[in-house]
Design a protein around this motif. Structure first.
Motif, PDB file in Angstrom:
ATOM      1  N   SER A   1      16.989 -12.064  -0.284  1.00  0.00           N
ATOM      2  CA  SER A   1      15.592 -12.416  -0.032  1.00  0.00           C
ATOM      3  C   SER A   1      14.989 -11.502   1.031  1.00  0.00           C
ATOM      4  O   SER A   1      13.818 -11.108   0.942  1.00  0.00           O
ATOM      5  N   THR A   2      15.802 -11.129   2.022  1.00  0.00           N
ATOM      6  CA  THR A   2      15.325 -10.184   3.044  1.00  0.00           C
ATOM      7  C   THR A   2      15.029  -8.824   2.422  1.00  0.00           C
ATOM      8  O   THR A   2      14.013  -8.192   2.721  1.00  0.00           O
ATOM      9  N   ILE A   3      15.933  -8.386   1.540  1.00  0.00           N
ATOM     10  CA  ILE A   3      15.704  -7.117   0.836  1.00  0.00           C
ATOM     11  C   ILE A   3      14.396  -7.182   0.049  1.00  0.00           C
ATOM     12  O   ILE A   3      13.590  -6.244   0.057  1.00  0.00           O
ATOM     13  N   GLY A   4      14.157  -8.312  -0.632  1.00  0.00           N
ATOM     14  CA  GLY A   4      12.940  -8.469  -1.430  1.00  0.00           C
ATOM     15  C   GLY A   4      11.684  -8.418  -0.587  1.00  0.00           C
ATOM     16  O   GLY A   4      10.685  -7.782  -0.962  1.00  0.00           O
ATOM     17  N   LEU A   5      11.711  -9.090   0.554  1.00  0.00           N
ATOM     18  CA  LEU A   5      10.545  -9.091   1.444  1.00  0.00           C
ATOM     19  C   LEU A   5      10.264  -7.681   1.966  1.00  0.00           C
ATOM     20  O   LEU A   5       9.111  -7.222   1.963  1.00  0.00           O
ATOM     21  N   LEU A   6      11.314  -6.996   2.397  1.00  0.00           N
ATOM     22  CA  LEU A   6      11.132  -5.634   2.893  1.00  0.00           C
ATOM     23  C   LEU A   6      10.641  -4.718   1.773  1.00  0.00           C
ATOM     24  O   LEU A   6       9.839  -3.803   2.004  1.00  0.00           O
ATOM     25  N   TYR A   7      11.098  -4.967   0.559  1.00  0.00           N
ATOM     26  CA  TYR A   7      10.689  -4.172  -0.597  1.00  0.00           C
ATOM     27  C   TYR A   7       9.194  -4.328  -0.853  1.00  0.00           C
ATOM     28  O   TYR A   7       8.492  -3.353  -1.162  1.00  0.00           O
ATOM     29  N   ILE A   8       8.688  -5.570  -0.750  1.00  0.00           N
ATOM     30  CA  ILE A   8       7.253  -5.806  -0.957  1.00  0.00           C
ATOM     31  C   ILE A   8       6.441  -4.993   0.041  1.00  0.00           C
ATOM     32  O   ILE A   8       5.477  -4.306  -0.313  1.00  0.00           O
ATOM     33  N   MET A   9       6.825  -5.056   1.292  1.00  0.00           N
ATOM     34  CA  MET A   9       6.083  -4.342   2.334  1.00  0.00           C
ATOM     35  C   MET A   9       6.233  -2.825   2.169  1.00  0.00           C
ATOM     36  O   MET A   9       5.285  -2.072   2.380  1.00  0.00           O
ATOM     37  N   PHE A  10       7.430  -2.376   1.778  1.00  0.00           N
ATOM     38  CA  PHE A  10       7.657  -0.943   1.586  1.00  0.00           C
ATOM     39  C   PHE A  10       6.805  -0.398   0.441  1.00  0.00           C
ATOM     40  O   PHE A  10       6.142   0.645   0.573  1.00  0.00           O
ATOM     41  N   ILE A  11       6.797  -1.102  -0.691  1.00  0.00           N
ATOM     42  CA  ILE A  11       6.003  -0.655  -1.836  1.00  0.00           C
ATOM     43  C   ILE A  11       4.517  -0.666  -1.499  1.00  0.00           C
ATOM     44  O   ILE A  11       3.757   0.213  -1.918  1.00  0.00           O
ATOM     45  N   ALA A  12       4.089  -1.654  -0.712  1.00  0.00           N
ATOM     46  CA  ALA A  12       2.682  -1.708  -0.302  1.00  0.00           C
ATOM     47  C   ALA A  12       2.317  -0.461   0.502  1.00  0.00           C
ATOM     48  O   ALA A  12       1.238   0.122   0.317  1.00  0.00           O
ATOM     49  N   GLY A  13       3.200  -0.019   1.388  1.00  0.00           N
ATOM     50  CA  GLY A  13       2.948   1.199   2.158  1.00  0.00           C
ATOM     51  C   GLY A  13       3.051   2.451   1.312  1.00  0.00           C
ATOM     52  O   GLY A  13       2.293   3.403   1.485  1.00  0.00           O
ATOM     53  N   LEU A  14       3.982   2.433   0.344  1.00  0.00           N
ATOM     54  CA  LEU A  14       4.209   3.604  -0.503  1.00  0.00           C
ATOM     55  C   LEU A  14       3.075   3.804  -1.504  1.00  0.00           C
ATOM     56  O   LEU A  14       2.677   4.927  -1.803  1.00  0.00           O
ATOM     57  N   GLU A  15       2.540   2.699  -2.046  1.00  0.00           N
ATOM     58  CA  GLU A  15       1.491   2.786  -3.056  1.00  0.00           C
ATOM     59  C   GLU A  15       0.108   2.945  -2.449  1.00  0.00           C
ATOM     60  O   GLU A  15      -0.858   3.195  -3.172  1.00  0.00           O
ATOM     61  N   LEU A  16       0.011   2.794  -1.144  1.00  0.00           N
ATOM     62  CA  LEU A  16      -1.289   2.911  -0.495  1.00  0.00           C
ATOM     63  C   LEU A  16      -1.835   4.326  -0.702  1.00  0.00           C
ATOM     64  O   LEU A  16      -1.162   5.312  -0.419  1.00  0.00           O
ATOM     65  N   ASP A  17      -3.027   4.408  -1.254  1.00  0.00           N
ATOM     66  CA  ASP A  17      -3.679   5.690  -1.455  1.00  0.00           C
ATOM     67  C   ASP A  17      -4.170   6.182  -0.087  1.00  0.00           C
ATOM     68  O   ASP A  17      -5.170   5.681   0.429  1.00  0.00           O
ATOM     69  N   LEU A  18      -3.455   7.141   0.493  1.00  0.00           N
ATOM     70  CA  LEU A  18      -3.788   7.569   1.854  1.00  0.00           C
ATOM     71  C   LEU A  18      -5.169   8.216   1.940  1.00  0.00           C
ATOM     72  O   LEU A  18      -5.859   8.092   2.954  1.00  0.00           O
ATOM     73  N   ASN A  19      -5.565   8.903   0.854  1.00  0.00           N
ATOM     74  CA  ASN A  19      -6.927   9.456   0.851  1.00  0.00           C
ATOM     75  C   ASN A  19      -7.950   8.339   0.907  1.00  0.00           C
ATOM     76  O   ASN A  19      -8.940   8.400   1.642  1.00  0.00           O
ATOM     77  N   GLU A  20      -7.707   7.286   0.106  1.00  0.00           N
ATOM     78  CA  GLU A  20      -8.603   6.129   0.106  1.00  0.00           C
ATOM     79  C   GLU A  20      -8.529   5.405   1.443  1.00  0.00           C
ATOM     80  O   GLU A  20      -9.539   4.954   1.994  1.00  0.00           O
ATOM     81  N   PHE A  21      -7.314   5.301   1.991  1.00  0.00           N
ATOM     82  CA  PHE A  21      -7.136   4.592   3.262  1.00  0.00           C
ATOM     83  C   PHE A  21      -7.851   5.319   4.404  1.00  0.00           C
ATOM     84  O   PHE A  21      -8.460   4.683   5.261  1.00  0.00           O
ATOM     85  N   ARG A  22      -7.771   6.660   4.389  1.00  0.00           N
ATOM     86  CA  ARG A  22      -8.490   7.422   5.421  1.00  0.00           C
ATOM     87  C   ARG A  22      -9.989   7.189   5.305  1.00  0.00           C
ATOM     88  O   ARG A  22     -10.693   7.062   6.302  1.00  0.00           O
ATOM     89  N   ALA A  23     -10.458   7.137   4.051  1.00  0.00           N
ATOM     90  CA  ALA A  23     -11.887   6.923   3.841  1.00  0.00           C
ATOM     91  C   ALA A  23     -12.304   5.510   4.214  1.00  0.00           C
ATOM     92  O   ALA A  23     -13.468   5.267   4.530  1.00  0.00           O
ATOM     93  N   THR A  24     -11.346   4.560   4.182  1.00  0.00           N
ATOM     94  CA  THR A  24     -11.691   3.154   4.432  1.00  0.00           C
ATOM     95  C   THR A  24     -11.034   2.617   5.704  1.00  0.00           C
ATOM     96  O   THR A  24     -10.982   1.404   5.883  1.00  0.00           O
ATOM     97  N   ARG A  25     -10.528   3.511   6.566  1.00  0.00           N
ATOM     98  CA  ARG A  25      -9.785   3.009   7.731  1.00  0.00           C
ATOM     99  C   ARG A  25     -10.674   2.144   8.629  1.00  0.00           C
ATOM    100  O   ARG A  25     -10.196   1.164   9.204  1.00  0.00           O
ATOM    101  N   ASN A  26     -11.952   2.504   8.740  1.00  0.00           N
ATOM    102  CA  ASN A  26     -12.844   1.677   9.554  1.00  0.00           C
ATOM    103  C   ASN A  26     -13.044   0.305   8.927  1.00  0.00           C
ATOM    104  O   ASN A  26     -13.122  -0.709   9.621  1.00  0.00           O
ATOM    105  N   LYS A  27     -13.105   0.294   7.584  1.00  0.00           N
ATOM    106  CA  LYS A  27     -13.232  -0.984   6.882  1.00  0.00           C
ATOM    107  C   LYS A  27     -11.964  -1.815   7.053  1.00  0.00           C
ATOM    108  O   LYS A  27     -12.030  -3.036   7.215  1.00  0.00           O
ATOM    109  N   SER A  28     -10.808  -1.155   7.007  1.00  0.00           N
ATOM    110  CA  SER A  28      -9.538  -1.863   7.204  1.00  0.00           C
ATOM    111  C   SER A  28      -9.464  -2.461   8.607  1.00  0.00           C
ATOM    112  O   SER A  28      -8.995  -3.588   8.794  1.00  0.00           O
ATOM    113  N   LEU A  29      -9.922  -1.682   9.585  1.00  0.00           N
ATOM    114  CA  LEU A  29      -9.930  -2.178  10.963  1.00  0.00           C
ATOM    115  C   LEU A  29     -10.821  -3.407  11.094  1.00  0.00           C
ATOM    116  O   LEU A  29     -10.442  -4.401  11.720  1.00  0.00           O
ATOM    117  N   LEU A  30     -12.000  -3.344  10.467  1.00  0.00           N
ATOM    118  CA  LEU A  30     -12.922  -4.472  10.561  1.00  0.00           C
ATOM    119  C   LEU A  30     -12.367  -5.695   9.838  1.00  0.00           C
ATOM    120  O   LEU A  30     -12.412  -6.813  10.362  1.00  0.00           O
TER     121      LEU A  30
END
Length: 674
Positions: free
Chosen positions: A73-102
């Motif tokens: 279960s620990t592996i599964g939880l870490l996997y969810i968070m890892f995939i979320a970071g891996l699939e994050l579109d960094l170009n989109e995230f840079r463009a929306t970082r202020n929105k993410s902060l808000l």
């Protein structure tokens, strides 16, 4: 016979103790629960959580919370968070970082602002208990992220904002937990703050400065050892989770940061990414969801009116706080109703971080049994609501995007065909990787790998041998969920065989390797290339990849005047944009202002998020002036033109030769638009 029966009775005594039997049961649940519940329109995630309730200690007591279950279960939880970071579109995230902060600020402060008065003044908790419980409302776990990933909306701006907000709010809550515990223990000293600050800085520096360099070296040195890549990635994830705990954070933060650190090195369409998602979604993540259900004890609501009141109040406050944050985010950024519901669905599920906060507070004596039991009920209710809302919102966004999409591309994506003629096997792996990255995922046509065999008496044997050689390279395309087919044709020369096959299969794109050096500097646009250019009118890519694709830091694109007037303009711009997104690297555009504005307009009309720098370029007679701006890790992309077309002029014929002569060790590509 009696011995066998007694052995069976002993093995099936509850709770089960045999690890093989436990694992078999879990696999059957993972296999059957989503399939059965899908028929009655219940999301598979709920089926796995409910299954965990049934087989858990508070249900039929088939399984108990053991080390075996905890590890998976620990592996599964870490996997969810890892995939979320891996699939994050960094170009989109840079463009929306202020929105993410808000959004992170809203989803952190609003639940606490609502929850603290309710806990302190209505439920009568003391200050520390009220603050800790209300901070629990601010946390959320991306339990429903697999739904978003499966339905293909993980790159929507609402998802980028929510994922960014998740890491911000959970980090803030977990730091807040450390502060509350320090206050409770009387240890909130200057030394505490210094130690926490230093550990955070050291952890961040190691993850974002050291890990990417190690990964880049590993992937380069063991480029052909594809299975080792997956083991290496897993090692990084769990070691990062461990380092986060050492730094005073939760392991889920470390897993997410590991995803961010490796994001640029693992393209979203690559075989490695496919392996990571396949194993996680098939095994580890379902195991975690089942373990969440095993925590839930439905009988707690029967233990007295106070438990029922606390459970109901905590659940209502948690849901209302997250919905309010999503609603305000929608109003501020003018999102659609579907995007608001997607943000709410992703951010309303309380599981891992919530449980971590409450259990730590419970063990420290800050919280009592009623709060613990109420939190368990809250986890079940919010996971169920989040699953329904997320799936519904994701489908709504898909329907709306299909209706609103501005079709500006020259070929229907469902019928896109890419032809890859192979003269030798030297660079086939890199060209296939490139083809997988730029191929439209909606296309039903496979990649067509072609070898042209001379028309001799040995033609049949040569075809058989060539096909066998090419088949070995299809494994990687299959691993990335991209179909490929090997073709062989007989012709007097390669150019005519390529041209004829391109017409027969109605190819939209032809990918060619850079002409091999023959001991003297051969002219790039020789008879073969000239013949292919004259006899085909589709987009042609001539590629020379000197380093692995993931090691490039920038796309250095040079475009001639009037390129925007060519029929294939939208097609090649779309492919370059897709490559930029897949590799998470920026585009450095060199062209005139009219072409620049056309590219910007194309991106806006087609909702393509480009991370792009621009420099006005007109020195075509002194082309090598650009050499001062080119770096070793650039991929130089020259957009050329066929003779007689509107963007063609004489200098274009000489530039490929200059690229080969002056940049032999730098990756380069020449594009001839349709």
């Amino acid at each position: 016979m009696d011995v066998i029966i007694n052995q069976l009775i002993e093995e099936f005594q509850l709770p089960l103790q045999n690890p093989v039997l436990i694992f078999s049961l879990i696999l059957f649940i993972i296999l059957l629960a989503p399939v059965v519940l899908h028929r009655i329109r219940i999301p598979g995630i709920i089926g796995l959580i409910v299954s965990g309730i049934i087989i858990g200690p508070a249900g039929l007591n088939i399984l108990e919370k053991s080390l075996f279950v905890d590890v998976f279960s620990t592996i599964g939880l870490l996997y969810i968070m890892f995939i979320a970071g891996l699939e994050l579109d960094l170009n989109e995230f840079r463009a929306t970082r202020n929105k993410s902060l808000l959004f992170g600020f809203l989803t952190f402060t609003i639940p606490i602002a609502i929850g603290f008065p309710v806990c302190h003044y209505i439920l009568g908790f003391d200050f520390n208990a009220s603050l800790l419980t209300s901070s629990m409302f601010a946390t959320h776990t991306l339990v429903t992220y697999p739904i978003v990933s499966k339905l293909g909306v993980s790159k929507n701006v609402a998802v980028a904002i929510t994922v960014g907000g998740t890491i911000l709010t959970d980090t803030a809550v977990l730091i807040m937990l450390a502060v509350i515990l320090g206050s409770h223990d009387g240890g909130l000293t200057q030394e505490f703050w210094i130690r926490l600050g230093i550990s955070l800085v050291l952890f961040s520096a190691f993850m974002f400065l050291v890990i990417p360099r190690i990964a880049k070296w590993f992937f380069s040195k063991l480029e052909s050892e594809k299975h080792s890549h997956y083991i290496f990635v897993l090692s990084v994830v769990f070691f990062s989770a461990f380092l986060a705990e050492i730094a005073g954070l939760e392991s889920i933060i470390g897993a997410f940061v590991a995803g961010l650190a490796l994001n640029k090195l693992i393209p979203h369409s690559s075989a490695l990414m496919n392996r990571i998602e396949f194993i996680g979604n098939s095994l580890f993540i379902p195991f975690f969801l089942i373990s969440v259900g095993m925590i839930v004890d439905i009988s707690v609501i029967m233990s007295g009116p106070m438990a029922l009141i606390i459970a109901g109040t905590l659940t209502v406050v948690a849901i209302f706080g997250k919905w309010t944050a999503a609603f305000l985010t929608q109003i501020i950024f003018k999102f659609s109703k579907g995007q608001r519901n997607l943000i709410f669905g992703l951010s309303s599920a309380h599981a891992a971080a919530t449980l971590a906060v409450i259990l730590v507070g419970y063990k420290a004596g800050i919280l009592d049994d009623n709060i613990l039991n109420g939190t368990v009920v809250l986890i079940l209710v919010t996971c169920i609501i989040a699953s329904f809302v997320t799936e519904s919102a994701a489908k709504t966004i898909i329907r709306n995007s299909d209706e609103d999409e501005d079709i500006a591309l020259s070929s229907p994506s469902l019928q896109e065909t890419i032809l890859i003629p192979i003269a030798n096997l030297v660079n086939i792996e890199k060209i296939l990787d490139f083809a997988v990255l730029i191929k439209d995922k909606k296309s039903i046509n496979p990649l067509s790998i072609l070898t042209v065999v001379p028309n001799t008496n040995e033609a049949e044997k040569t075809i058989h041998k060539a096909k066998q050689g090419l088949e070995n390279y299809l494994k990687e395309t299959t691993a990335s969920d991209t179909n490929a087919t090997v073709m062989a044709t007989i012709d007097h020369n390669a150019a005519s065989g390529i041209s004829r096959t391109a017409k027969e299969i109605m190819a939209d794109i032809i990918l060619l390797g850079w002409p091999q050096k023959t001991g003297f500097l051969d002219k790039l646009i020789g008879d073969k290339m000239e013949s292919i250019l004259q006899n085909t009118n589709k987009t042609l890519f001539i590629c020379d990849f000197e380093i692995p694709l993931v090691n490039h830091k920038r796309l250095f694109v040079v475009v001639p005047p009037n390129a925007e007037l060519e029929e294939g303009f939208a097609h090649w711009v779309n492919k370059i944009a897709k490559l930029s997104v897949e590799l998470s690297i920026p585009i450095h555009l060199n062209c005139n202002e009219a072409t620049h504005q056309s590219i910007v307009k194309f991106a806006k009309d087609n909702k393509v998020n480009l991370t792009m720098g621009y420099k006005k370029f007109k020195d075509w007679d002194d082309f090598l002036i650009i050499s001062r701006e080119i770096h070793d890790t650039d991929l130089i992309i020259l957009v050329s033109a066929r003779k007689g077309y509107i963007s063609y002029f004489g200098h274009l014929d000489r530039i490929p030769l200059k690229l080969e002569k002056h940049f032999p060790a730098i990756s380069k590509m020449v594009i001839y638009p349709q």
